[in-house]
Motif scaffolding. Structure first.
Motif, PDB file in Angstrom:
ATOM      1  N   GLU A  91       0.831  -1.208   0.000  1.00 41.28           N
ATOM      2  CA  GLU A  91       0.000   0.000   0.000  1.00 41.28           C
ATOM      3  C   GLU A  91       0.862   1.253   0.000  1.00 41.28           C
ATOM      4  O   GLU A  91       0.638   2.189  -0.766  1.00 41.28           O
ATOM      5  CB  GLU A  91      -0.916  -0.026   1.227  1.00 41.28           C
ATOM      6  CG  GLU A  91      -2.012   1.014   1.188  1.00 41.28           C
ATOM      7  CD  GLU A  91      -2.742   1.095   2.522  1.00 41.28           C
ATOM      8  OE1 GLU A  91      -3.079   2.212   2.942  1.00 41.28           O
ATOM      9  OE2 GLU A  91      -2.941   0.018   3.138  1.00 41.28           O
ATOM     10  N   GLN A  92       1.873   1.243   0.863  1.00 43.44           N
ATOM     11  CA  GLN A  92       2.698   2.448   0.959  1.00 43.44           C
ATOM     12  C   GLN A  92       3.653   2.610  -0.220  1.00 43.44           C
ATOM     13  O   GLN A  92       4.119   3.709  -0.496  1.00 43.44           O
ATOM     14  CB  GLN A  92       3.444   2.449   2.296  1.00 43.44           C
ATOM     15  CG  GLN A  92       2.449   2.493   3.446  1.00 43.44           C
ATOM     16  CD  GLN A  92       3.094   2.922   4.757  1.00 43.44           C
ATOM     17  OE1 GLN A  92       4.068   3.671   4.755  1.00 43.44           O
ATOM     18  NE2 GLN A  92       2.529   2.444   5.851  1.00 43.44           N
ATOM     19  N   SER A 246      12.787 -11.000   8.732  1.00 41.18           N
ATOM     20  CA  SER A 246      12.913  -9.838   7.863  1.00 41.18           C
ATOM     21  C   SER A 246      12.342 -10.128   6.484  1.00 41.18           C
ATOM     22  O   SER A 246      12.109 -11.279   6.143  1.00 41.18           O
ATOM     23  CB  SER A 246      14.390  -9.465   7.696  1.00 41.18           C
ATOM     24  OG  SER A 246      14.926  -9.072   8.916  1.00 41.18           O
ATOM     25  N   VAL A 247      12.212  -9.056   5.754  1.00 41.47           N
ATOM     26  CA  VAL A 247      11.765  -9.198   4.371  1.00 41.47           C
ATOM     27  C   VAL A 247      12.995  -9.453   3.503  1.00 41.47           C
ATOM     28  O   VAL A 247      13.972  -8.702   3.588  1.00 41.47           O
ATOM     29  CB  VAL A 247      11.047  -7.922   3.891  1.00 41.47           C
ATOM     30  CG1 VAL A 247      10.606  -8.062   2.438  1.00 41.47           C
ATOM     31  CG2 VAL A 247       9.866  -7.605   4.789  1.00 41.47           C
ATOM     32  N   GLY A 248      12.982 -10.494   2.718  1.00 39.19           N
ATOM     33  CA  GLY A 248      14.082 -10.776   1.810  1.00 39.19           C
ATOM     34  C   GLY A 248      13.892 -10.024   0.502  1.00 39.19           C
ATOM     35  O   GLY A 248      12.795 -10.012  -0.053  1.00 39.19           O
ATOM     36  N   LYS A 258      13.182   1.543   0.931  1.00 43.86           N
ATOM     37  CA  LYS A 258      11.761   1.897   0.990  1.00 43.86           C
ATOM     38  C   LYS A 258      11.027   1.027   2.002  1.00 43.86           C
ATOM     39  O   LYS A 258      10.227   1.502   2.799  1.00 43.86           O
ATOM     40  CB  LYS A 258      11.105   1.730  -0.386  1.00 43.86           C
ATOM     41  CG  LYS A 258      11.572   2.744  -1.407  1.00 43.86           C
ATOM     42  CD  LYS A 258      10.824   2.521  -2.717  1.00 43.86           C
ATOM     43  CE  LYS A 258      11.479   3.326  -3.839  1.00 43.86           C
ATOM     44  NZ  LYS A 258      10.987   2.887  -5.150  1.00 43.86           N
ATOM     45  N   ILE A 259      11.320  -0.258   1.994  1.00 41.72           N
ATOM     46  CA  ILE A 259      10.654  -1.172   2.915  1.00 41.72           C
ATOM     47  C   ILE A 259      11.033  -0.838   4.362  1.00 41.72           C
ATOM     48  O   ILE A 259      10.179  -0.834   5.248  1.00 41.72           O
ATOM     49  CB  ILE A 259      10.993  -2.639   2.563  1.00 41.72           C
ATOM     50  CG1 ILE A 259      10.340  -3.014   1.231  1.00 41.72           C
ATOM     51  CG2 ILE A 259      10.521  -3.606   3.648  1.00 41.72           C
ATOM     52  CD1 ILE A 259      10.710  -4.374   0.688  1.00 41.72           C
ATOM     53  N   ASN A 260      12.315  -0.528   4.581  1.00 42.68           N
ATOM     54  CA  ASN A 260      12.749  -0.165   5.936  1.00 42.68           C
ATOM     55  C   ASN A 260      11.978   1.041   6.458  1.00 42.68           C
ATOM     56  O   ASN A 260      11.567   1.080   7.611  1.00 42.68           O
ATOM     57  CB  ASN A 260      14.247   0.126   5.953  1.00 42.68           C
ATOM     58  CG  ASN A 260      15.040  -1.174   5.917  1.00 42.68           C
ATOM     59  OD1 ASN A 260      14.490  -2.244   6.197  1.00 42.68           O
ATOM     60  ND2 ASN A 260      16.303  -1.083   5.555  1.00 42.68           N
ATOM     61  N   ALA A 264       9.492   0.958   9.671  1.00 45.51           N
ATOM     62  CA  ALA A 264       9.745   1.839  10.817  1.00 45.51           C
ATOM     63  C   ALA A 264       8.453   2.490  11.287  1.00 45.51           C
ATOM     64  O   ALA A 264       8.304   2.850  12.468  1.00 45.51           O
ATOM     65  CB  ALA A 264      10.776   2.902  10.433  1.00 45.51           C
ATOM     66  N   GLY A 265       7.508   2.637  10.366  1.00 42.38           N
ATOM     67  CA  GLY A 265       6.242   3.266  10.719  1.00 42.38           C
ATOM     68  C   GLY A 265       5.250   2.321  11.396  1.00 42.38           C
ATOM     69  O   GLY A 265       4.167   2.741  11.793  1.00 42.38           O
ATOM     70  N   VAL A 266       5.611   1.026  11.507  1.00 45.14           N
ATOM     71  CA  VAL A 266       4.696   0.078  12.161  1.00 45.14           C
ATOM     72  C   VAL A 266       5.208  -0.142  13.587  1.00 45.14           C
ATOM     73  O   VAL A 266       6.286  -0.697  13.783  1.00 45.14           O
ATOM     74  CB  VAL A 266       4.649  -1.272  11.403  1.00 45.14           C
ATOM     75  CG1 VAL A 266       3.582  -2.181  11.992  1.00 45.14           C
ATOM     76  CG2 VAL A 266       4.402  -1.032   9.929  1.00 45.14           C
TER      77      VAL A 266
END
Lengths: 529, 247
Positions: A91-92, A246-248, A258-260, A264-266
């Motif tokens: 979504e983000q 983690s996300v691979g 971008k994923i980091n 961080a926002g969760v």
């Protein structure tokens, strides 16, 4: 008459695949898989790989309840903690989320070959994995636990050393397996492919316990009354990178940053809440039932999954056997062409024979699962060719069958009496005409039993193709069992389906043989018919 | 009479073993020629060389003035002109009686199915097998198979019919039905080259008898000449062994 018979048989086989899978369903699945393949270059999607069989992180369900997301190339939906995280990230990123259901061992190759953009599958960022792929920041952290039988000798354990002398295992290629060495005097068992297998092993007493992470342990013990989860006061020594998840992502991908940012926002609370919901929502009923009523309710709830899986299995094995047969026929015929008189042609023939020998030996001499990995992921890594999984599966089964069939057909051709060739040549037939009109029809009749064998073997062997994300019957069964924790009952259903398929195929071929042979005696009455 | 096949200096070796040595002989139109001789004398090999089931090692085979051993000669076309009847019948096991006689006509002579069936029926009637057109070879007796094999060869309407010991694999009571068909064909003027052990047939039906021994033609002539006044010692001995009543 024989033509009519062929049509009848094809109709019967298609009816079978209709019954079992619905031809429509299969067609849809194939179409969906193609759509999936065409989206490879599409920038507006975020393709996430997961097993969809590791609750509460990820599982397979029948509808979109509790935020389930449709699995690409499939009629089913994926749900769980990983799916929720994937949804937030997608979504983000402003992209559409696509879930690609892939076996655990297929995840890293799929990422490397660009078939998926990220692995969100409860995967820990271990040092070994970091050599081949990159990882985002941690999105969940959990403790290691042991899952044992309730009421068993190890239910009261508090320290890992209480498992001295116990048979313990863990999932292959995870750090869970390597920490087992920390237990003094443990009987470390061979690692297993997936949690489904370990739970079956535990229930049947083959192992005394398996190492797992807390969420999986909570769900396993909640869903199966026979299991208990041990939380250690004196536990395993672990690195944070191991217990964390983690996300691979692909090496040096711009996605990592971008994923980091998004992760961080969760907040920690939000994560715990998502996990609690996932544990609560995971499929499977915990009511006490007999095995027979379990089979009934499995069929009721997961019938369509079995049907689609069986349809896919039948489609791949049938098309694979037919194409493999034709391939074997061509190779077998080429191999039996007599040695030409002219020298240039003799040299050419020797080269062709050598190439065919390499083909046959290589594909007969290596396991199909290995070929699947090499061809499907290798073609993407080396040449950037992205095959549709079903197409790749049919391709692999076909060339495999072709390699076996070519030798069977060669044998069939050699078994035909020399007199048949001579008689054909004596009326002026060339080699090709002799083959088509006289030798092959007889050879094919002789090798029908062996062909039936190949078909049956193919129905069973397609079960290895889940490594390239083909949702055939075995993979579907594993998903069902992974969700409901009823291993024996789920695999029993699969067992019956496999047997019905192979038995029907065998009977059809036997009937065909009888029809081709005709009666032993000739009655003059036949003429009047 | 017109020469159909002329064999000149034909030789054939299997490895170092010389099976045929410098054979010369001719078959003329309308002639019935029988080749006799003991086993291993090369008579079957000679027949098989003539329609190139065996590749001769030397010499020429002249068919209608052309040497068919030339590289450029179309051997498939040539073979359609020579019918062959085998000792072991060799009917196509996957075809029924009618189809055995039709397949070659359709695939090679490019006749229509209907045309081919008419031709096949004509010859199946001649050999007396028209009642069995739907039967598969395995449903027939040896004599019936051989008669179908003759009809199959005739259906290609060849110039010559080659017979390779056509009655040797038959039960004694079936020999008669096949020889009867062959005699009828001979009486109708068909050119035939027959390798046989049936001395009675050779004597009665043939125009010319060829006696072979150890890869060479020892003697040839009319049946009377060969059977009553053989000039060569080897012919006399052979006849003494096979037809003791003559001695």
């Amino acid at each position: 008459m024989i033509k009519k018979l062929k049509i009848q048989i094809i109709v019967v086989l298609f009816l079978m695949s209709f019954l079992f899978g619905g031809f429509v369903n299969v067609a849809q699945t194939v179409k969906a898989a193609q759509n999936n393949a065409t989206t490879v270059e599409n920038d507006n999607v975020f393709r996430v790989g997961m097993e969809a069989g590791y609750p509460p992180f990820n599982w397979t369900q029948q509808d979109d309840s509790n935020g389930g997301v449709r699995i690409a190339g499939n009629e089913e939906f994926a749900g769980g903690y990983d799916v929720e995280i994937a949804k937030i990230i997608a979504e983000q990123l402003g992209k559409e989320l696509v879930i690609v259901k892939t076996e655990w061992d297929g995840l890293v190759p799929a990422l490397q070959s660009g078939k998926i953009d990220a692995i969100i599958a409860g995967m820990s960022p271990t040092a070994e994995r970091k050599e081949t792929i990159d990882f985002s920041d941690i999105y969940y952290k959990s403790d290691l636990v042991m899952v044992v039988l309730k009421g068993g000798a190890y239910e009261e354990a508090t320290s890992i050393h209480d498992f001295s002398g116990a048979k313990v295992t863990a999932q292959l290629n995870t750090f869970h397996y390597s920490v087992i060495d920390q237990i003094n005097g443990v009987l470390k068992q061979t690692a297993m492919d997936n949690f489904t297998a370990m739970r079956v092993a535990l229930q049947s007493g083959i192992i005394d316990g398996y190492v797992s992470e807390r969420p999986e342990g909570v769900s396993a013990s909640a869903k199966n009354k026979n299991f208990a989860m041990i939380e250690f006061s004196e536990g395993f020594v672990t690195n944070e990178e191991d217990t964390a998840i983690s996300v691979g992502v692909a090496k040096n991908s711009e996605l990592t940053g971008k994923i980091n940012e998004i992760l961080a926002g969760v907040s920690q609370e939000e994560r715990q809440q998502l996990m609690d919901e996932a544990i609560k929502n995971q499929p499977g009923t915990d009511t006490e039932q007999s095995s027979i009523s379990w089979v009934v309710s499995i069929l009721k709830e997961n019938g369509p999954m079995f049907v689609r899986g069986a349809g896919m299995t039948l489609l791949i094995s049938m098309v694979g056997t037919i194409l493999g047969f034709l391939l074997g026929l061509i190779v077998g015929v080429i191999k039996t062409i007599p040695v030409p008189v002219k020298k240039a042609r003799r040299v050419l023939q020797r080269i062709v024979h050598a190439l065919l020998a390499i083909y046959v030996e290589v594909f007969r001499g290596t396991p199909m699962i290995v070929q699947a990995m090499v061809i499907y992921y290798g073609s993407a890594l080396a040449f950037g060719i992205h095959m549709n999984p079903v197409g790749a599966a049919i391709f692999i089964v076909s060339i495999n069958t072709g390699a076996y069939m070519s030798e069977i057909i060669r044998g069939g051709i050699l078994s035909i009496d020399k007199g048949q060739y001579e008689a054909a040549q004596a009326i002026g037939m060339n080699h090709f005409q002799t083959m088509c009109n006289v030798v092959l029809p007889q050879a094919i009749r002789n090798i029908l039993p062996a062909t039936g064998n190949e078909f049956v073997i193919n129905i069973k062997d397609t079960s290895v193709l889940n490594v390239i994300a083909v949702t055939e019957l075995y993979f579907q069964t594993k998903s069902v069992a992974g969700n409901n924790f009823r291993y024996f009952e789920s695999f029993f259903v699969a067992c019956v389906i496999y047997f019905v398929m192979t038995f029907t195929v065998t009977r059809i071929l036997r009937y065909l043989e009888k029809r081709l042979d005709g009666p032993a005696n000739y009655s003059m009455n036949q003429m009047q018919v | 009479m017109e020469k159909i096949i002329e064999v000149q200096h034909l030789s054939k070796s299997f490895g170092t073993h010389e099976v045929l040595k410098d054979i010369d002989f001719t078959v003329k139109s309308g002639e019935v020629v029988c080749i006799i001789g003991s086993s291993g004398s090369g008579k079957s090999t000679l027949l098989r060389c003539i329609n190139l089931l065996e590749q001769p090692t030397g010499g020429k085979i002249i068919y209608k003035g052309e040497n068919i051993l030339d590289d450029k000669h179309d051997i498939y076309q040539y073979r359609t002109k020579l019918g062959m009847v085998f000792q072991q019948f060799n009917l196509f096991n996957n075809h029924n009686v009618l189809s055995n006689c039709v397949v070659g006509q359709v695939k090679i002579l490019k006749r229509t199915q209907k045309e081919a069936e008419e031709v096949a029926m004509k010859f199946l009637k001649i050999v007396g097998m028209d009642q069995y057109i739907k039967a598969k070879p395995k449903q027939l007796s040896g004599g019936q198979k051989q008669r179908v094999a003759i009809a199959r060869a005739l259906s290609m309407e060849p110039d010559v019919l080659l017979f390779d010991e056509p009655t040797s694999a038959l039960d004694p009571e079936m020999v008669g039905e096949v020889l009867k068909v062959m005699k009828e064909l001979a009486d109708n003027g068909l050119t035939m080259l027959v390798v046989t052990h049936e001395m009675g047939f050779a004597k009665e039906v043939s125009d010319r008898v060829v006696f072979m021994d150890q890869g060479v033609i020892v003697e040839e002539g009319s049946p009377e000449q060969i059977f009553q006044n053989p000039t060569q010692e080897r012919t006399k001995e052979f006849l003494k062994r096979t037809l003791p009543e003559l001695a």
